[in-house]
Design a protein around this motif. Structure first.
Motif: not given
Length: 318
Positions: A185, A181-182, A218-219, A222
């Motif tokens: 970033d 999830s991160n 995640d990508y 996102t």
């Protein structure tokens, strides 16, 4: 038709192709070495490092002089290792013949004995590859993981010595564990914390498979189905203008660090068949032959300058 390989034939092949066979050591390291820079012919130690000129053109002044050239040396140290391996040559031959590595017309151009010895050497070098980052030199050790100091071990020593630090701009501590999830970033933030010089050249970001998988997942969450998201697998870090390649390696599993650097900065020292290295085959039992191999190996960063290297210290919960 059955093929029988005799120890004498293997011994002759070991002598005839000695240097060529020793040069095959990098084959087992290929998954990592394609992202690094091999240094062949190293004996014991070799001085490497960064030479910085500081000459600068300014308004005409016949009396103005620049200061001396700055040389920051590092030592690429290789260690002599050995292995004694007993094997059944006919079993090894069957394994090679049944694999997809070398088959069909390819076998016509390769002596069987040479192919067998090359397969055994590749197996040995695969163990060295597995320890490429995590190895810790121990004179009393018995495995590849104790033969040399790996990239993570060297980074840790440089952090302790103060050569790599946040103040110097070549160390960044991640504030949270990387998850699905991160991850985007986290890796983007880490990359943007690198020097402008490092962000302006082609780099490699060495990460574990788990971090890479988290990044890909995640990508996808996102960016979803935006037009430029044309494939699930991602080779380059988002936002790096395809300058930063994500290099996910099995030997980075459980690693405490991420390395962001250039291919030329990751040095892998090998003998390349020099006088310290040897290869021999003997027979000491009825059915087995013994391969004796001595080779040198070691790794080093050419420089830890922030213009060439940023170490990411992964978050560890208390």
């Amino acid at each position: 038709m059955a093929i029988t390989i005799t120890p004498d034939e293997l011994k002759k092949s070991a002598v005839k192709f000695r240097k060529e066979l020793l040069m095959m050591i990098p084959i087992g390291l290929d998954s990592s070495l394609q992202h690094m820079t091999p240094r062949l012919g190293v004996q014991y130690k070799e001085t490497v490092g960064e030479i910085r000129g500081n000459a600068e053109l300014g308004p005409y002044d016949p009396d103005r002089k620049n200061t001396s050239t700055d040389i920051k040396g590092r030592t690429l140290e290789v260690f002599l290792g050995s292995v004694i391996k007993e094997f059944d040559p006919n079993d090894a031959w069957q394994s090679i013949y049944g694999s997809m590595t070398l088959h069909g017309d390819g076998l016509k151009n390769v002596p069987v004995e040479k192919a067998i010895l090359a397969a055994e050497i590749k197996s040995i070098s695969a163990k060295m590859n597995a320890a490429l980052f995590s190895a810790v030199r121990d004179d009393a050790g018995t495995t590849s993981a104790k033969l040399f100091n790996g990239f993570d071990t060297i980074a840790g020593a440089d952090i302790t010595a103060g050569n790599i630090s946040a103040a110097k701009g070549n160390l960044a501590a991640l504030a949270a564990a990387i998850s699905s999830s991160n991850a985007v970033d986290s890796l983007k933030g880490f990359y943007r914390g690198a020097s402008d010089e490092l962000q302006s050249v082609k780099t490699k970001m060495f990460i574990s498979k788990s971090i890479y998988n988290n990044y890909v997942d995640d990508y996808q969450q996102t960016v979803g189905a935006v037009p430029y998201n044309t494939q699930f697998q991602k080779t380059f870090l988002e936002g790096s203008n395809d300058l930063c390649e994500l290099v996910a390696l099995p030997n980075k599993k459980s690693s405490p660090y991420i390395q962001l650097t250039t291919k030329g900065n990751m040095l892998v020292g090998m003998g390349g068949g020099n006088d310290l290295e040897r290869l021999d085959v003997d027979r000491f039992s009825a059915f087995l032959v013994t391969l004796s191999l001595a080779a040198v190996f070691g790794v080093q960063y050419e420089t830890v300058s922030p213009e060439k290297l940023l170490i990411g210290k992964l978050y560890v919960s208390a």
